[in-house]
Enzyme design. Structure first.
Site, PDB file in Angstrom:
ATOM      1  N   GLU A   7       0.805  -1.231   0.000  1.00  0.00           N
ATOM      2  CA  GLU A   7       0.000   0.000   0.000  1.00  0.00           C
ATOM      3  C   GLU A   7       0.833   1.274   0.000  1.00  0.00           C
ATOM      4  O   GLU A   7       0.549   2.212  -0.728  1.00  0.00           O
ATOM      5  CB  GLU A   7      -0.930   0.057   1.224  1.00  0.00           C
ATOM      6  CG  GLU A   7      -2.039  -0.948   1.221  1.00  0.00           C
ATOM      7  CD  GLU A   7      -1.680  -2.150   2.059  1.00  0.00           C
ATOM      8  OE1 GLU A   7      -2.598  -2.769   2.606  1.00  0.00           O
ATOM      9  OE2 GLU A   7      -0.481  -2.480   2.171  1.00  0.00           O
ATOM     10  N   ASP A  80      -2.024  -5.293   3.166  1.00  0.00           N
ATOM     11  CA  ASP A  80      -2.224  -5.611   4.584  1.00  0.00           C
ATOM     12  C   ASP A  80      -3.060  -6.876   4.787  1.00  0.00           C
ATOM     13  O   ASP A  80      -3.938  -7.195   3.976  1.00  0.00           O
ATOM     14  CB  ASP A  80      -2.913  -4.439   5.289  1.00  0.00           C
ATOM     15  CG  ASP A  80      -1.960  -3.253   5.472  1.00  0.00           C
ATOM     16  OD1 ASP A  80      -0.739  -3.456   5.362  1.00  0.00           O
ATOM     17  OD2 ASP A  80      -2.448  -2.134   5.720  1.00  0.00           O
ATOM     18  N   ASP A  82      -5.748  -7.909   6.221  1.00  0.00           N
ATOM     19  CA  ASP A  82      -7.102  -7.809   6.742  1.00  0.00           C
ATOM     20  C   ASP A  82      -8.068  -7.658   5.573  1.00  0.00           C
ATOM     21  O   ASP A  82      -7.679  -7.734   4.406  1.00  0.00           O
ATOM     22  CB  ASP A  82      -7.241  -6.635   7.725  1.00  0.00           C
ATOM     23  CG  ASP A  82      -6.963  -5.279   7.079  1.00  0.00           C
ATOM     24  OD1 ASP A  82      -6.635  -5.233   5.872  1.00  0.00           O
ATOM     25  OD2 ASP A  82      -7.059  -4.259   7.777  1.00  0.00           O
ATOM     26  N   GLU A  84      -9.639  -5.099   4.425  1.00  0.00           N
ATOM     27  CA  GLU A  84      -9.362  -3.936   3.578  1.00  0.00           C
ATOM     28  C   GLU A  84      -8.162  -4.212   2.669  1.00  0.00           C
ATOM     29  O   GLU A  84      -8.162  -3.841   1.495  1.00  0.00           O
ATOM     30  CB  GLU A  84      -9.089  -2.713   4.458  1.00  0.00           C
ATOM     31  CG  GLU A  84      -9.415  -1.387   3.813  1.00  0.00           C
ATOM     32  CD  GLU A  84     -10.908  -1.182   3.621  1.00  0.00           C
ATOM     33  OE1 GLU A  84     -11.278  -0.353   2.785  1.00  0.00           O
ATOM     34  OE2 GLU A  84     -11.699  -1.867   4.298  1.00  0.00           O
ATOM     35  N   TYR A 295       0.908  -5.900  12.873  1.00  0.00           N
ATOM     36  CA  TYR A 295      -0.196  -5.165  12.266  1.00  0.00           C
ATOM     37  C   TYR A 295      -1.150  -4.644  13.337  1.00  0.00           C
ATOM     38  O   TYR A 295      -1.505  -5.368  14.277  1.00  0.00           O
ATOM     39  CB  TYR A 295      -0.951  -6.068  11.288  1.00  0.00           C
ATOM     40  CG  TYR A 295      -1.906  -5.311  10.401  1.00  0.00           C
ATOM     41  CD1 TYR A 295      -1.462  -4.251   9.632  1.00  0.00           C
ATOM     42  CD2 TYR A 295      -3.257  -5.648  10.357  1.00  0.00           C
ATOM     43  CE1 TYR A 295      -2.331  -3.547   8.818  1.00  0.00           C
ATOM     44  CE2 TYR A 295      -4.135  -4.952   9.542  1.00  0.00           C
ATOM     45  CZ  TYR A 295      -3.665  -3.899   8.776  1.00  0.00           C
ATOM     46  OH  TYR A 295      -4.527  -3.195   7.987  1.00  0.00           O
ATOM     47  N   ARG A 297      -4.339  -3.276  13.132  1.00  0.00           N
ATOM     48  CA  ARG A 297      -5.810  -3.390  13.046  1.00  0.00           C
ATOM     49  C   ARG A 297      -6.176  -4.854  13.259  1.00  0.00           C
ATOM     50  O   ARG A 297      -6.117  -5.661  12.343  1.00  0.00           O
ATOM     51  CB  ARG A 297      -6.317  -2.885  11.697  1.00  0.00           C
ATOM     52  CG  ARG A 297      -6.148  -1.381  11.523  1.00  0.00           C
ATOM     53  CD  ARG A 297      -6.829  -0.856  10.276  1.00  0.00           C
ATOM     54  NE  ARG A 297      -6.660   0.577  10.153  1.00  0.00           N
ATOM     55  CZ  ARG A 297      -5.671   1.174   9.505  1.00  0.00           C
ATOM     56  NH1 ARG A 297      -4.752   0.426   8.907  1.00  0.00           N
ATOM     57  NH2 ARG A 297      -5.579   2.480   9.451  1.00  0.00           N
ATOM     58  N   HIS A 342      -5.957 -12.372  13.670  1.00  0.00           N
ATOM     59  CA  HIS A 342      -4.587 -11.875  13.744  1.00  0.00           C
ATOM     60  C   HIS A 342      -4.039 -12.005  15.140  1.00  0.00           C
ATOM     61  O   HIS A 342      -4.752 -12.248  16.105  1.00  0.00           O
ATOM     62  CB  HIS A 342      -4.532 -10.383  13.349  1.00  0.00           C
ATOM     63  CG  HIS A 342      -4.988 -10.120  11.963  1.00  0.00           C
ATOM     64  ND1 HIS A 342      -5.546  -8.917  11.593  1.00  0.00           N
ATOM     65  CD2 HIS A 342      -4.987 -10.890  10.859  1.00  0.00           C
ATOM     66  CE1 HIS A 342      -5.861  -8.965  10.312  1.00  0.00           C
ATOM     67  NE2 HIS A 342      -5.536 -10.150   9.859  1.00  0.00           N
TER      68      HIS A 342
END
Length: 907
Positions: A7, A80, A82, A84, A295, A297, A342
């Site tokens: 990203e 990432d 997740d 998103e 990470y 989130r 996670h």
């Protein structure tokens, strides 16, 4: 070299360092596509098709990826780990597959929970495909948010002027804050008293005890409800000898908190550093991209086995064996609807504390230190303490006091970290001196203290996130954006870290709670999150979820179509009545208009989109006040529609009004004989609500006649005008002629004398004369050879120039004005005329083009039509026949075009 896409450029830089020259690492800079912010981006009638659009900023990033793939067609998506991140990978893959001439040989997806060399290299060994269920969950969430936002917001705009927009989760979050504020407003505090004594043991050490039994009965919180009862309790203690009745010591332990997940990290950063959720996530993002933490989130609180081992080794190395528990601590996730599989948020290297980490930014250093301490503490030994309870009483059992305290035997994890609290600390943390059963307790002092129950506290970002987590509303990746959005829209303001709902936020919540109640219910929103989690697990079809939601939601939208604004306002008046019209406590009607005493107050809306409180007797009564509860102090000083009475002068009432063009003072009232009584504008420097009777009388004495001018005998006046204080030299102030001159200060209107006035007027005349004089040419070059008229050279603001008639041309720096010839000046003027699109001086005007036969015929027809319009209808019909007809081809072309004509179909 395979192309790896992440990203952010910071993440790309770190990963490129680990992968080396064998890979090309590029950044997508976040999402590359999104739904355009307009109607029609999600099509419910077309199986919920979603129309995506590449952001303009993303096109250059996609081009860089395309160019790299032309060199090596192997794509690795490393966004990432997740929902998103999965969505970004899907968007990239979809967009790249649509590029003409680009053939991707392999496209794989890799994920790593930490940006470390070992994590990245291990991830590269285990590629997979994009997770379709996770993408489906993203698509469902994005479609839901779009359908709610783009269908509910227009209803708000039409039915509730001033409202900005509504969101699926933001509106529920706003409801939490508004309802908490309503609880606070409805709260009525209750008085109660406590009695405490400072006691002394035989060894001279003092300790504090609280009264728990009075008259042989155990006291409840509100048993001592006033000062009289409290004083009687004090006397009861003072009149008796006290001894220690019981001493009880119990061992106790305190276990550490689990490591951070997203919500608890945001809460603790808010408590300890005052960081908002958005700021916390931004700082954590930079730590993650630097490879310092995992990470950020996540809903998970478990740690990888190697991380647990690393934490235990770090504890042993830094604090010793006694701080390492026999067995590793294992934590189970208690978060409702946990969705992200996670790890917790933890340092990537447990041995590296904040002083050893290469962190220059202060916020990053603070947050890293917090994460490091919490992670290590979560794997440390429990704190051990001894809690002591001492009961001190009278022999007759009528009075009993209790003292509580504790002694720390082993600090355990508290050596490193203690979690912050949102509530107040209890009394158990106090240490007690040595106290033995049966010994005397000497009274040093006995005091009573008054208390009042407190309303529930307003939410902070920390407690709001905690509450949302408890209710199952939102997810780790959305907490920060939800809290930020309601503040950006002006629905909520943050004051001293507390979230306070604004009136427009109350309006939106009141509207949604009454007309879309189901969609702001906490259980409904949480259940929808459950369904989305089933989609992400592959257990549900996201389009069926959308279909069920849209069926009911579109029906609810349709039901509001016939709602009248008046009906909506009546309902909101009813719901917000305790807030807008609080009970004054004197038995009067809080909605009775204070101006006319007859109309009722209610919420109204203005054309500008704002809301206000107005009288039902409008337009006879024009009372208004700002939207919200009344402000007694403002009401006292406010200027009512019929003017604020300051007092009387010479038998006339003096009032201040707020007029269309600003506040003004008025002497007397308007009558048929005098429809316009004496008035004078209030100077801008004065607050109209604070104008006194004396000031108003001085204003109404204006204009002030200073006297006749000594040179011509014409009057000189001092007055206040639209642009401030000024002098006027004219017979009357209403004369349009004469000379005006500004005065320096407002007080000069009443103090300036004739001498100074004459001087100011003379200076004004002199300045006006200098501006009106014709400029003197530097040189006269002569008559223009073609056009006639003088050609001269002048000195201008930007240097010398040549002028003829109204045409000016700048003289180049390479030519001295004294050397310029008439021929050169004419050339400069011709060039200037050409640049300006004007004809050259002396050029002949072109003759008007002659009409062609067709145009003549058209003109004749127009004339005939106009003439016919003045004659009887029969002759008008003949005139229309004389108009030229369309050819067949033109008629055919004209019939196929859309009918956007204005009626002149024959011309």
């Amino acid at each position: 070299m395979p192309v790896v896409v992440v990203e952010s450029p910071a993440k790309a830089k770190t990963i490129n360092k680990y992968l080396g020259s064998d890979y090309t690492v590029l950044a997508s800079y976040g999402h590359v596509r999104d739904l355009p912010p307009k109607n029609g981006s999600v099509l419910p009638d077309d199986d919920f098709t979603m129309i995506w659009e590449v952001a303009s900023d993303s096109k250059k990033h996609i081009k860089a990826i395309v160019d790299a793939l032309k060199e090596d067609p192997n794509l690795i998506l490393a966004t990432d780990p997740d929902r998103e991140g999965e969505a970004i990978s899907w968007h990239l893959q979809e967009e790249l597959n649509n590029k003409r001439g680009l053939k991707i040989q392999t496209a794989s997806r890799v994920v790593f929970n930490a940006i470390t060399k070992s994590a990245v290299t291990e991830a590269m060994k285990a590629p997979r495909q994009v997770d379709k269920p996770l993408v489906d969950a993203y698509l469902a969430r994005r479609a839901l948010d779009y359908l709610v936002g783009f269908n509910l917001s227009p209803v708000l705009w039409r039915k509730l002027p001033g409202a900005k927009s509504a969101g699926r989760v933001q509106s529920v979050c706003l409801r939490l804050i508004v309802e908490r504020e309503m609880e606070i407003e409805a709260f009525r505090n209750q008085e109660y008293w406590t009695v405490r004594a400072i006691l002394q043991n035989p060894r001279g050490a003092e300790y504090e005890a609280r009264l728990t039994v009075l008259g042989g009965k155990r006291l409840d919180k509100f048993d001592l409800s006033n000062a009289t009862q409290a004083e009687m309790a004090v006397q009861a203690i003072n009149s008796r000898d006290l001894t220690v009745q019981n001493v009880e010591a119990k061992p106790a332990s305190r276990n550490p908190s689990p490591p951070f997940m997203t919500s608890t990290l945001q809460q603790e950063a808010s408590r300890k550093f005052g960081m908002g959720a958005k700021q916390c996530m931004s700082v954590a993002q930079r730590l993650y991209e630097s490879g310092l933490i995992t990470y950020m989130r996540t809903d998970g609180i478990d740690m990888a086995p190697e991380a647990v081992t690393g934490a235990r080794d770090a504890i042993k190395a830094k604090f010793g064996d006694k701080y390492v528990p026999k067995d590793p601590r294992v934590y189970k996730n208690k978060a409702k609807n946990a969705q992200e599989a996670h790890e917790c948020v933890r340092p990537t290297d447990m041995m590296v504390d904040a002083s050893q980490a290469d962190i220059k930014d202060a916020d990053q250093r603070k947050l890293y230190d917090l994460i490091w301490k919490r992670t290590l503490a979560s794997q440390m030994e429990a704190a051990r303490m001894e809690r002591t309870t001492v009961d001190v009483g009278s022999k007759d059992g009528q009075v009993m006091l209790r003292a509580n305290g504790q002694v720390m035997l082993f600090d355990g994890f508290l050596r490193v970290y203690e979690e912050g609290r949102d509530d107040t600390e209890d009394e158990d943390s106090k240490r007690l001196p040595q106290i033995e059963q049966g010994e005397a307790a000497k009274k040093q002092s006995v005091d009573s203290e008054q208390h009042f129950t407190q309303p529930p506290p307003r939410y902070t970002e920390a407690t709001l996130v905690k509450r949302m987590e408890e209710l199952g509303i939102g997810r780790p990746s959305t907490y920060a954006s939800i809290v930020t959005t309601i503040q950006d829209r002006g629905y909520v303001e943050k004051d001293k870290n507390r979230l306070i709902p604004q009136d427009k936020g109350r309006l939106v919540t009141a509207f949604l709670s009454n007309y879309f109640h189901r969609y702001v219910e906490y259980d409904f929103t949480a259940d929808l999150e459950d369904q989305l989690d089933k989609v992400s697990a592959g257990d549900a079809d996201y389009k069926k979820l959308l279909e069920r939601f849209w069926r009911d939601f579109s029906a609810a939208i349709a039901e509001t179509a016939d709602l009248r604004i008046g009906e909506v306002l009546d309902k909101i008046n009813e719901v917000l009545e305790p807030h807008l019209f609080p009970d004054p406590g004197d038995g009067t009607d809080p909605r009775l208009c204070p101006n006319c005493g007859e109309g009722r107050l209610s919420m109204r809306t203005a054309r500008s989109g704002g809301a206000f409180i107005g009288c039902s007797n409008y337009p006879e009564c024009r009372y208004t006040r700002p939207f919200g509860p009344p402000d007694p102090e403002a009401e006292k000083s406010a200027i009512p529609p019929d003017g604020k009475l300051l007092g009387e002068d010479q038998g006339d009432e003096i009032r201040i009004f707020k007029g269309r063009f600003g506040p003004f003072a008025q002497r007397g009232a308007a009558t048929e004989e005098q429809p316009k009584p004496p008035r004078q504008s209030v100077p801008a420097a004065w607050e109209p609500e604070e104008v006194t009777l004396e000031q108003a009388v001085r204003l109404l004495a204006l204009p002030r006649l200073i006297g006749p001018h000594p040179e011509d005998g014409v009057n000189v006046w001092a007055n206040i005008g639209r642009y401030g204080p000024y002098l006027k030299h004219a017979e009357t102030t209403s004369d349009r002629g004469g000379t005006n001159a500004n005065l320096e200060g407002l007080e000069d209107v009443w103090t300036v004398g004739m001498n100074h006035a004459v001087q100011l007027l003379a200076e004004k005349v002199a300045s006006r004369g200098s501006r009106g004089k014709a400029a003197t040419p530097l040189r006269e070059l002569g008559e223009h050879p073609q056009a006639g008229g003088p050609v001269n050279i002048y000195d201008g603001k930007y240097g010398p120039y040549v002028k003829w008639d109204k045409l000016n041309a700048t003289i180049p720096d390479t030519v001295a004005p004294d050397d310029l010839t008439l021929a050169q000046a004419v050339d400069l003027l011709d060039e200037r005329a050409a640049k300006a699109g004007k004809p050259k001086p002396g050029a002949k005007k072109k003759a008007a083009p002659k009409k062609t036969a067709a145009k003549k015929a058209t003109g004749t027809a127009k004339t005939a039509t106009k003439t016919a319009a003045k004659k009887p209808a029969a002759k008008a019909t003949t005139a229309r026949k004389a108009a030229p007809r369309k050819t067949a081809a033109k008629a055919k072309a004209g019939s196929a075009a859309p009918d956007d004509s204005d009626g002149d179909v024959f011309e």
